[in-house]
Write an enzyme that holds these catalytic residues in place. Structure first.
Site, PDB file in Angstrom:
ATOM      1  N   HIS A  12     -12.856 -29.710 -62.823  1.00 57.67           N
ATOM      2  CA  HIS A  12     -12.094 -28.677 -61.995  1.00 57.67           C
ATOM      3  C   HIS A  12     -10.505 -29.192 -62.009  1.00 57.67           C
ATOM      4  O   HIS A  12      -9.703 -28.334 -62.250  1.00 57.67           O
ATOM      5  CB  HIS A  12     -12.746 -28.821 -60.493  1.00 57.67           C
ATOM      6  CG  HIS A  12     -12.257 -27.999 -59.665  1.00 57.67           C
ATOM      7  ND1 HIS A  12     -13.221 -26.754 -59.392  1.00 57.67           N
ATOM      8  CD2 HIS A  12     -11.186 -27.847 -58.833  1.00 57.67           C
ATOM      9  CE1 HIS A  12     -12.335 -26.217 -58.388  1.00 57.67           C
ATOM     10  NE2 HIS A  12     -11.208 -26.589 -58.009  1.00 57.67           N
ATOM     11  N   GLU A  13     -10.290 -30.387 -61.654  1.00 54.90           N
ATOM     12  CA  GLU A  13      -8.973 -30.954 -61.474  1.00 54.90           C
ATOM     13  C   GLU A  13      -8.229 -30.854 -62.933  1.00 54.90           C
ATOM     14  O   GLU A  13      -6.961 -30.486 -62.988  1.00 54.90           O
ATOM     15  CB  GLU A  13      -8.806 -32.256 -60.952  1.00 54.90           C
ATOM     16  CG  GLU A  13      -9.303 -32.303 -59.574  1.00 54.90           C
ATOM     17  CD  GLU A  13      -8.905 -31.152 -58.625  1.00 54.90           C
ATOM     18  OE1 GLU A  13      -7.643 -30.795 -58.686  1.00 54.90           O
ATOM     19  OE2 GLU A  13      -9.721 -30.830 -57.562  1.00 54.90           O
TER      20      GLU A  13
ATOM     21  N   GLU B 293      -6.842 -21.813 -59.335  1.00 54.19           N
ATOM     22  CA  GLU B 293      -8.079 -21.930 -59.404  1.00 54.19           C
ATOM     23  C   GLU B 293      -8.923 -21.551 -60.365  1.00 54.19           C
ATOM     24  O   GLU B 293     -10.032 -22.050 -60.598  1.00 54.19           O
ATOM     25  CB  GLU B 293      -8.580 -21.386 -57.676  1.00 54.19           C
ATOM     26  CG  GLU B 293     -10.088 -21.418 -57.432  1.00 54.19           C
ATOM     27  CD  GLU B 293     -10.390 -23.085 -56.915  1.00 54.19           C
ATOM     28  OE1 GLU B 293      -9.361 -23.667 -56.602  1.00 54.19           O
ATOM     29  OE2 GLU B 293     -11.647 -23.159 -56.680  1.00 54.19           O
TER      30      GLU B 293
END
Lengths: 500, 500
Positions: B265-266, B295
Site C-alpha cells: 500500500h505505502e 490512494e
C-alpha cells in the site's frame, strides 16, 4: 494589553529556536538515518532553514525591537537583561556577515569538504590546497567584517563564534603555562608507564552488548531516555534541543571501550543541554555557553570521571554482566592502565589526554598564521610536520596523517580548535572545585551514584545557561578565574602517581 | 539579468518546498524515532514551520509576483503555466483562511485529538462530543471562507483541499452507481466463499523475517533504498519528499501478511512520490495530484496486484525462503482465498476490498449532514449505527467500534474520507486501461517483473505531477472520464469468479 517590545523579541527568538531545533534534527537524521542518495535534498532543506534564521536575525523589525527594548531596559529583570544582551550578540554577528558572504562561504566549504575527503584518501594535499585557499580568503573577509562590528581582533571575532568571550591572548597565556611543563610531563609519564605495561584486552564484544552496557551507564548518569536517544554513527556527536537530545557513538567489536568512552563524552554535553534553564529553553539566554564549556562537560565525564579507578570499580560488575568477560586483563587496575595509556602519535582524535593539548596548540599556531597571511596555504604541510616534530618529536607519515587529518578548516571553522583544549582546562578547574565540596565523590562514583556530581554541574554550569559570560560562570563556580594550574595539578597527580 | 516575476515565484516556492520537506521529516521522526517526552518540543517546531509556510503564501510579495507573472503569461511554457496555476491555487486557499482561524483550528484539533483517544478508550462518545462540536463549528467557518474565495460549495471547498477537482455531486453519482450493485455483490461473494473457506494460517513469523521479505518485494517493485527507507510505526504511512521517501509499516508476528500488505500500500504512494517529474520536484506543479490519486496508487499495488494469484505465484518461493514455511495452508490458492476473504464488519480499517466502500459512503453521508447542520453532533452515534445497519446489516457493539473508530474528524479532516473510495475507482479504471495495453501483465507479475506495470504508472500518472487536473489525468491515461463501471467489473470478476 499589547506585547512589549521585549516580549515581541522573545516571540521572534522562539521562532528562531524552533527553526534551529528543526535543523538540528535534520542534521541528526542525515548522519544516522538518511539514505545516501538524499544528501542534496537535505542540503536544500538545511540551507532554507539557515537562511530563514539569518533573515530573522537581520530583519529591521528585530533591530527596531532590540533598540526599543533597550530603551526601557529598566523594567526588565536580570534574566531578561541577559537575554536581551544575547539577542544583541546574535543580531550583531548576523548583521555583520552579509548574505552574499554567507552564501559564498557555504558554497566554498561544501566543495572544499568533498575535495578534502578525496585529498585525504589519496594523501595528497595539492588536491585540497586551492579549495582551502578560497575558504581561507572568505574566512578572512568574514573575520574582518566581524572584527569591525564587534570591536575584536579578527581571529578573536572567529573564536567568539564558537566560545564567546575567550580572547586569543588569554588562550596564548594558558597554552604557554601548559607548554613549559607538558613536554616533561609526557616524557616522564611514558617512562613510568613503560615499566608497567597493561595486559592487552583481546576478543570481540558485539555492538548490541556494548550498547546495552552504554545504556545502563547513561541511565545511571541521569540521561532521560524519554527525552533523548542513543544511536550509532561514524563519529560520535550530540544534536537536538533541550527537550529531545540525540547522542550517537560508534561501537567497534574489537575495541570494547571506544564506544563507551564516546558515550560518556557525548552524555556530558547532552546533560548540559538537558540541564539548561527550563524556563528559558527557547531563548538565547537559555542556550549553552559555547564550545569550550560544552567540551568541558564532555571531558569531565569521559576523562576525569570515566578514566578513573572509582568509575572502573563501578563499571567492573557491569562489564561482567553485559560483556560476560573475566580474566586478569579485565581487573580494575589493568583496565585503568589501558585507559590512561600515554603514547605520542600523529593523529589528534586518537591522542590520549596528556598529548591531546599538544595537537591543539599546533593547530592554534598554524591557523593564526594562515589567517594573518604569514603562513601561505601551500606551505602548510611542511609547517605542520615541523611543528609536530618540534612538539612531539615525530613527523606524520604523509599528509593524510598530517594537515589533512581534520575536516575543520575545510568547513571554514577557524577559531574552533582552541575550544578543545580550553574544555580540558575548564573541566580540571571545575572538577577541583567540585571535589573540594563533595568529599565522598570517589565513593559515590564507585557506587554508581552520580547524583551529587551531576547536581553540582547542573547548579554551577548547566542552569546558568548563557546568563553569564564564560569567565563569570567559571569564576562563580570555582572562586577564581580560569588558569591552567588545576589541569597541570590534575595531570601530574594522575600520570606521575607512580613516581617515588 | 534580473529574475523575472515568474522566476522569483519559483524561488519562493522552492523555499516553501524545503520547509514542507523539513516538516515531513519531523513528522516521520515523531512517529518512528522520537522519544515520547519530546512531543511538545516537536509540536513547536512543526507549528513554526507551518506558520512560516502560511506567511510565505499570504505575503504581499508573492501575490504581487503572481499578478505580474500572470500579466506576462504569454512568455511561459505549458509546464510553467500549469505551475503558475497551482501557485495561485495554493495562494488562494492560504489567503482565504486567516491566521486566527488556522490557529484556533490547530488548537481545537490538538485538544480534540487527545479527547477522542480518551473517549475511544472508554467507548464513550459524550466525552468527545463538545470537542467535536467546536471542531465542526470552526471547520464550517473554514469551509465558508474557502467557499467564497474559490467559488465552490462549502463542502466541495473542503474536498478540494484533499483531492483537488472532485465535486460532491460527482462523488454522489459514483457512489449511487456502486450502491445499486454492491449489496448484492457482497451477499453473493460471501455466499460463494462460504462454500470454500480457506485453511487458517497459524504460527508466528518474526518481525525481522517479515521485514527481509518486505524489502525484497520493495526492491522488485523498484523502490530505491538509496533514496528511501522502510521502518516500523503503529500505523503504516509514507512521508518525505521525492528525493527521500520514508515508508513505514507494522509487522505483527501472528499476522504474516498484514505488514506486507501495508508495505505494498505505502510503496504505491512512495513510487508515486519518487516518480514525480524530477525537473519540477520543488515546485507546486511537481507535486502529486492529491489524496484520491495517491490512494489509487496504493490500492493498485495492494489490492489489484498484491491480492492476486499472479502476485502470490511470485511471492510463494519468497515466503519459503524468508519465512521458512511449508504446508497446504501456504499453497497459492489458499493464500489467495485468505487475502480476498469478504466479511461484514464494523471497523473500516479491517474491512476487505468489497465492503470498504460501504464504510466510506456512510462517512460521506454523515459528514455532509454534520457540516450542513441537519445532523447535530450529539445524534452522531445513533445515526452511525442506523446507517451501518441499513448498509451492512450490523450495528457496532459500542461507540469505540462505531463513530469513534476514526481520528479524521477530530483533526478537522472533513472531506477527506471520499478520497479512499475514489482511489479504488481510479485504480480500477487505470488497471483496466493498463491491462489492455500490457498483454502479458499477469505473467510478468508472476515472474516478479514489475517494470512494465510501474513504467505505465510512471508515464501515465507519476510524471504528470500536478500539471493536469485529476479528471484530465484520468482521461488522458484511460481514454475516458472516471466512472465506477471498471471497479464494478473488476469486483464482479474477482469476487464472483466461482459462480457458475
Amino acid at each position: 494589553m499589547a506585547a512589549s517590545p521585549y516580549q515581541q523579541l522573545e516571540q521572534e527568538f522562539r521562532r528562531l529556536h524552533a527553526f534551529r531545533g528543526a535543523a538540528s534534527l535534520l542534521r541528526w537524521d542525515a548522519a544516522v538515518m538518511m539514505p545516501r542518495g538524499s544528501a542534496s535534498v537535505r542540503g536544500e532543506q538545511l540551507a532554507a532553514l539557515e537562511s530563514e534564521c539569518h533573515v530573522l536575525l537581520t530583519s529591521p523589525k528585530v533591530s527596531r525591537l532590540i533598540e526599543r527594548a533597550q530603551a526601557s531596559a529598566g523594567q526588565l529583570e536580570d534574566w531578561q537583561l541577559a537575554n536581551l544582551r544575547e539577542m544583541r550578540r546574535e543580531r550583531d554577528r548576523a548583521i555583520a556577515t552579509p548574505v552574499s558572504l554567507v552564501t559564498r562561504l557555504a558554497r566554498a566549504t561544501s566543495i572544499a569538504e568533498v575535495r578534502w575527503l578525496e585529498a585525504k584518501q589519496e594523501a595528497n594535499f595539492a588536491l585540497f590546497a586551492p579549495h582551502l585557499e578560497e575558504v581561507v580568503a572568505l574566512t578572512r573577509d568574514k573575520a574582518q567584517v566581524l572584527s569591525q562590528a564587534l570591536g575584536l581582533e579578527p581571529y578573536d571575532a572567529l573564536i567568539d563564534g564558537f566560545s564567546p568571550g575567550f580572547l586569543s591572548a588569554e588562550i596564548d597565556q594558558l597554552f604557554r603555562a601548559v607548554s613549559t611543563r607538558l613536554p616533561g610531563l609526557i616524557r616522564d609519564a611514558i617512562e613510568l608507564q613503560s615499566g608497567r605495561p597493561p595486559l592487552s584486552i583481546a576478543g570481540k564484544v558485539s555492538g548490541s552488548k556494548q550498547r546495552s552496557l552504554a545504556i545502563e551507564v547513561m541511565r545511571a548518569l541521569g540521561f532521560p531516555f524519554d527525552r533523548g536517544r542513543l544511536d550509532e554513527s561514524d563519529h560520535p556527536f550530540t544534536e537536538g534541543v533541550s527537550g529531545d537530545v540525540r547522542v550517537t557513538t560508534r561501537f567497534v567489536p574489537q575495541e570494547p571501550f571506544t564506544g563507551l568512552m564516546g558515550v560518556l563524552h557525548e552524555t556530558g554535553q547532552a546533560l548540559y543541554d538537558l540541564g539548561l534553564p527550563e524556563a528559558w529553553r527557547d531563548q538565547p539566554v537559555g542556550s549553552d555557553r559555547g564550545m569550550a564549556l560544552e567540551e568541558s562537560q564532555s571531558l569531565l565525564l569521559e576523562m576525569f570521571v570515566g578514566r578513573s579507578r572509582p568509575f572502573l570499580a563501578y563499571l567492573r560488575p557491569l562489564l561482567e554482566r553485559h560483556y560476560g568477560v573475566a580474566g586478569a586483563e579485565w581487573e580494575i587496575e589493568n583496565l585503568y592502565r589501558t585507559l590512561v595509556h600515554v603514547r605520542r602519535g600523529a593523529i589528534r582524535v586518537d591522542a590520549d589526554e596528556l598529548t591531546y593539548p599538544v595537537h591543539i596548540m599546533l593547530r592554534f599556531e598554524l591557523e593564526k598564521h594562515i589567517l594573518d597571511g604569514t603562513l601561505p596555504v601551500r606551505d602548510l604541510p611542511g609547517a605542520w610536520s615541523d611543528g609536530l616534530e618540534a612538539r612531539l618529536g615525530l613527523r606524520p607519515a604523509n599528509d593524510a596523517e598530517g594537515c589533512l587529518q581534520d575536516v575543520h578548516w575545510a568547513l571554514g571553522n577557524f577559531g574552533y580548535f582552541p575550544s578543545y583544549a580550553l574544555g580540558g582546562f575548564i573541566a580540571a578547574q571545575l572538577y577541583e572545585a567540585m571535589r573540594s565540596e563533595l568529599h565522598d565523590l570517589d565513593a559515590e562514583i564507585a557506587a554508581g551514584r552520580f547524583g551529587g556530581l551531576i547536581g553540582w554541574l547542573r547548579e554551577n554550569v548547566h542552569s546558568v545557561g548563557a546568563s553569564l559570560s564564560s569567565q563569570e560562570l567559571i569564576k562563580n563556580a570555582t572562586g577564581r578565574t580560569l588558569t591552567a594550574a588545576p589541569w597541570l595539578r590534575y595531570a601530574e597527580a594522575k600520570y606521575l602517581e607512580d613516581r617515588g
